[in-house]
Design a protein around this motif. Sequence first.
Motif, PDB file in Angstrom:
ATOM      1  N   THR A 144       0.806  -1.221   0.000  1.00 50.51           N
ATOM      2  CA  THR A 144       0.000   0.000   0.000  1.00 50.51           C
ATOM      3  C   THR A 144       0.842   1.275   0.000  1.00 50.51           C
ATOM      4  O   THR A 144       0.305   2.364  -0.161  1.00 50.51           O
ATOM      5  CB  THR A 144      -0.919   0.018   1.231  1.00 50.51           C
ATOM      6  OG1 THR A 144      -0.101  -0.099   2.406  1.00 50.51           O
ATOM      7  CG2 THR A 144      -1.910  -1.129   1.195  1.00 50.51           C
ATOM      8  N   GLU A 145       2.130   1.138   0.168  1.00 52.59           N
ATOM      9  CA  GLU A 145       3.002   2.311   0.235  1.00 52.59           C
ATOM     10  C   GLU A 145       2.912   3.118  -1.059  1.00 52.59           C
ATOM     11  O   GLU A 145       3.040   2.589  -2.158  1.00 52.59           O
ATOM     12  CB  GLU A 145       4.445   1.869   0.459  1.00 52.59           C
ATOM     13  CG  GLU A 145       5.389   3.020   0.723  1.00 52.59           C
ATOM     14  CD  GLU A 145       6.780   2.510   1.069  1.00 52.59           C
ATOM     15  OE1 GLU A 145       7.689   2.698   0.246  1.00 52.59           O
ATOM     16  OE2 GLU A 145       6.937   1.924   2.152  1.00 52.59           O
ATOM     17  N   GLN A 163       0.297   4.464  -2.374  1.00 57.14           N
ATOM     18  CA  GLN A 163      -0.987   4.356  -3.065  1.00 57.14           C
ATOM     19  C   GLN A 163      -1.868   5.564  -2.718  1.00 57.14           C
ATOM     20  O   GLN A 163      -1.780   6.103  -1.619  1.00 57.14           O
ATOM     21  CB  GLN A 163      -1.702   3.060  -2.682  1.00 57.14           C
ATOM     22  CG  GLN A 163      -0.965   1.813  -3.121  1.00 57.14           C
ATOM     23  CD  GLN A 163      -0.844   1.746  -4.633  1.00 57.14           C
ATOM     24  OE1 GLN A 163      -1.794   2.007  -5.365  1.00 57.14           O
ATOM     25  NE2 GLN A 163       0.352   1.415  -5.103  1.00 57.14           N
ATOM     26  N   PRO A 164      -2.740   5.983  -3.628  1.00 53.11           N
ATOM     27  CA  PRO A 164      -3.581   7.160  -3.377  1.00 53.11           C
ATOM     28  C   PRO A 164      -4.764   6.877  -2.447  1.00 53.11           C
ATOM     29  O   PRO A 164      -5.467   7.800  -2.046  1.00 53.11           O
ATOM     30  CB  PRO A 164      -4.083   7.533  -4.778  1.00 53.11           C
ATOM     31  CG  PRO A 164      -4.066   6.245  -5.530  1.00 53.11           C
ATOM     32  CD  PRO A 164      -2.887   5.471  -4.983  1.00 53.11           C
ATOM     33  N   ARG A 165      -4.987   5.616  -2.094  1.00 50.78           N
ATOM     34  CA  ARG A 165      -6.134   5.257  -1.265  1.00 50.78           C
ATOM     35  C   ARG A 165      -5.763   4.048  -0.418  1.00 50.78           C
ATOM     36  O   ARG A 165      -5.098   3.141  -0.877  1.00 50.78           O
ATOM     37  CB  ARG A 165      -7.334   4.923  -2.159  1.00 50.78           C
ATOM     38  CG  ARG A 165      -8.566   4.480  -1.418  1.00 50.78           C
ATOM     39  CD  ARG A 165      -9.771   4.398  -2.341  1.00 50.78           C
ATOM     40  NE  ARG A 165     -10.193   5.704  -2.814  1.00 50.78           N
ATOM     41  CZ  ARG A 165     -10.924   6.567  -2.101  1.00 50.78           C
ATOM     42  NH1 ARG A 165     -11.297   6.274  -0.896  1.00 50.78           N
ATOM     43  NH2 ARG A 165     -11.267   7.726  -2.609  1.00 50.78           N
ATOM     44  N   ALA A 166      -6.208   4.077   0.833  1.00 49.24           N
ATOM     45  CA  ALA A 166      -6.042   2.918   1.711  1.00 49.24           C
ATOM     46  C   ALA A 166      -7.303   2.067   1.617  1.00 49.24           C
ATOM     47  O   ALA A 166      -8.401   2.593   1.437  1.00 49.24           O
ATOM     48  CB  ALA A 166      -5.831   3.369   3.151  1.00 49.24           C
ATOM     49  N   ARG A 201      -4.803   8.597   8.850  1.00 51.96           N
ATOM     50  CA  ARG A 201      -4.198   8.418   7.529  1.00 51.96           C
ATOM     51  C   ARG A 201      -4.170   9.728   6.752  1.00 51.96           C
ATOM     52  O   ARG A 201      -5.025  10.595   6.927  1.00 51.96           O
ATOM     53  CB  ARG A 201      -4.975   7.375   6.732  1.00 51.96           C
ATOM     54  CG  ARG A 201      -4.819   5.985   7.291  1.00 51.96           C
ATOM     55  CD  ARG A 201      -5.316   4.947   6.302  1.00 51.96           C
ATOM     56  NE  ARG A 201      -5.094   3.634   6.853  1.00 51.96           N
ATOM     57  CZ  ARG A 201      -6.054   2.769   7.145  1.00 51.96           C
ATOM     58  NH1 ARG A 201      -7.312   3.065   6.892  1.00 51.96           N
ATOM     59  NH2 ARG A 201      -5.756   1.601   7.652  1.00 51.96           N
ATOM     60  N   THR A 202      -3.211   9.819   5.846  1.00 52.28           N
ATOM     61  CA  THR A 202      -3.099  11.008   4.995  1.00 52.28           C
ATOM     62  C   THR A 202      -3.780  10.805   3.647  1.00 52.28           C
ATOM     63  O   THR A 202      -3.815  11.721   2.836  1.00 52.28           O
ATOM     64  CB  THR A 202      -1.618  11.357   4.763  1.00 52.28           C
ATOM     65  OG1 THR A 202      -0.963  10.231   4.164  1.00 52.28           O
ATOM     66  CG2 THR A 202      -0.938  11.708   6.087  1.00 52.28           C
ATOM     67  N   VAL A 203      -4.307   9.589   3.403  1.00 53.61           N
ATOM     68  CA  VAL A 203      -5.018   9.292   2.152  1.00 53.61           C
ATOM     69  C   VAL A 203      -6.429   8.821   2.494  1.00 53.61           C
ATOM     70  O   VAL A 203      -6.674   8.345   3.601  1.00 53.61           O
ATOM     71  CB  VAL A 203      -4.286   8.212   1.311  1.00 53.61           C
ATOM     72  CG1 VAL A 203      -2.922   8.706   0.854  1.00 53.61           C
ATOM     73  CG2 VAL A 203      -4.162   6.909   2.078  1.00 53.61           C
ATOM     74  N   PRO A 204      -7.367   8.951   1.558  1.00 52.06           N
ATOM     75  CA  PRO A 204      -8.727   8.453   1.809  1.00 52.06           C
ATOM     76  C   PRO A 204      -8.720   6.932   2.018  1.00 52.06           C
ATOM     77  O   PRO A 204      -7.832   6.233   1.529  1.00 52.06           O
ATOM     78  CB  PRO A 204      -9.492   8.810   0.531  1.00 52.06           C
ATOM     79  CG  PRO A 204      -8.634   9.728  -0.240  1.00 52.06           C
ATOM     80  CD  PRO A 204      -7.229   9.555   0.236  1.00 52.06           C
ATOM     81  N   THR A 205      -9.710   6.449   2.735  1.00 51.20           N
ATOM     82  CA  THR A 205      -9.829   5.025   3.035  1.00 51.20           C
ATOM     83  C   THR A 205     -11.144   4.488   2.493  1.00 51.20           C
ATOM     84  O   THR A 205     -12.186   5.109   2.655  1.00 51.20           O
ATOM     85  CB  THR A 205      -9.784   4.786   4.562  1.00 51.20           C
ATOM     86  OG1 THR A 205      -8.535   5.249   5.058  1.00 51.20           O
ATOM     87  CG2 THR A 205      -9.945   3.317   4.894  1.00 51.20           C
ATOM     88  N   THR A 206     -11.072   3.332   1.861  1.00 47.60           N
ATOM     89  CA  THR A 206     -12.260   2.604   1.442  1.00 47.60           C
ATOM     90  C   THR A 206     -12.362   1.370   2.320  1.00 47.60           C
ATOM     91  O   THR A 206     -11.386   0.631   2.468  1.00 47.60           O
ATOM     92  CB  THR A 206     -12.177   2.178  -0.031  1.00 47.60           C
ATOM     93  OG1 THR A 206     -12.123   3.349  -0.841  1.00 47.60           O
ATOM     94  CG2 THR A 206     -13.380   1.333  -0.430  1.00 47.60           C
TER      95      THR A 206
END
Length: 174
Positions: A96-97, A99-102, A149-154
């Motif tokens: 995941t490193e 990546q634009p989304r978690a 987190r610094t990225v959006p999460t789904t």
Amino acid sequence: MEQMRAILDEYREHLPMSGRQIFYRMVGVYSYPKRERDYDRLMEHLNRARRAGLIPMEDIRDDRAVSIGPGAGFEGPAHFWRSVRAAADGYHRPLTEGQPRAVECWIESVGMLDMVAKVAGNFGVIVYASGGFESVGAKYAAARRIAARTVPTTVLSIVLPGAPTCGRTLRLIV
């Protein structure tokens, strides 16, 4: 007995299974009654079959057996260094490193954790199970983890067939 064996054969690559998983497959595939007393009866048959050697003990996992205590330690320096080398051989960077989304996968049943994690892990997705209805503590921990987190999460939520959903489907995108 034959239906239980058929289920174990169907899921051979995912063994061990929990008794609850076998029960839900019996309900879904063979229209087995879905009442607690029927679950108890099935577990009694399963336990008798295991004791009689008709079903291998190692094919069934008991998620209720839990222990806490100190680790066994090492049998000496050579054992310690073998463990260090084995850990180093398993070193890898998270998929995941960068990546634009978690992505997280949530499941209701701890019994499904190993099966789902085998698939999700290939994509760098961590699977969380709360052992039944999600607890307030688990939801709080998830909210803190996602907010940090610094990225959006789904969040992908997997509900077992026949499991109560309260008429709602969980969709959470943070």
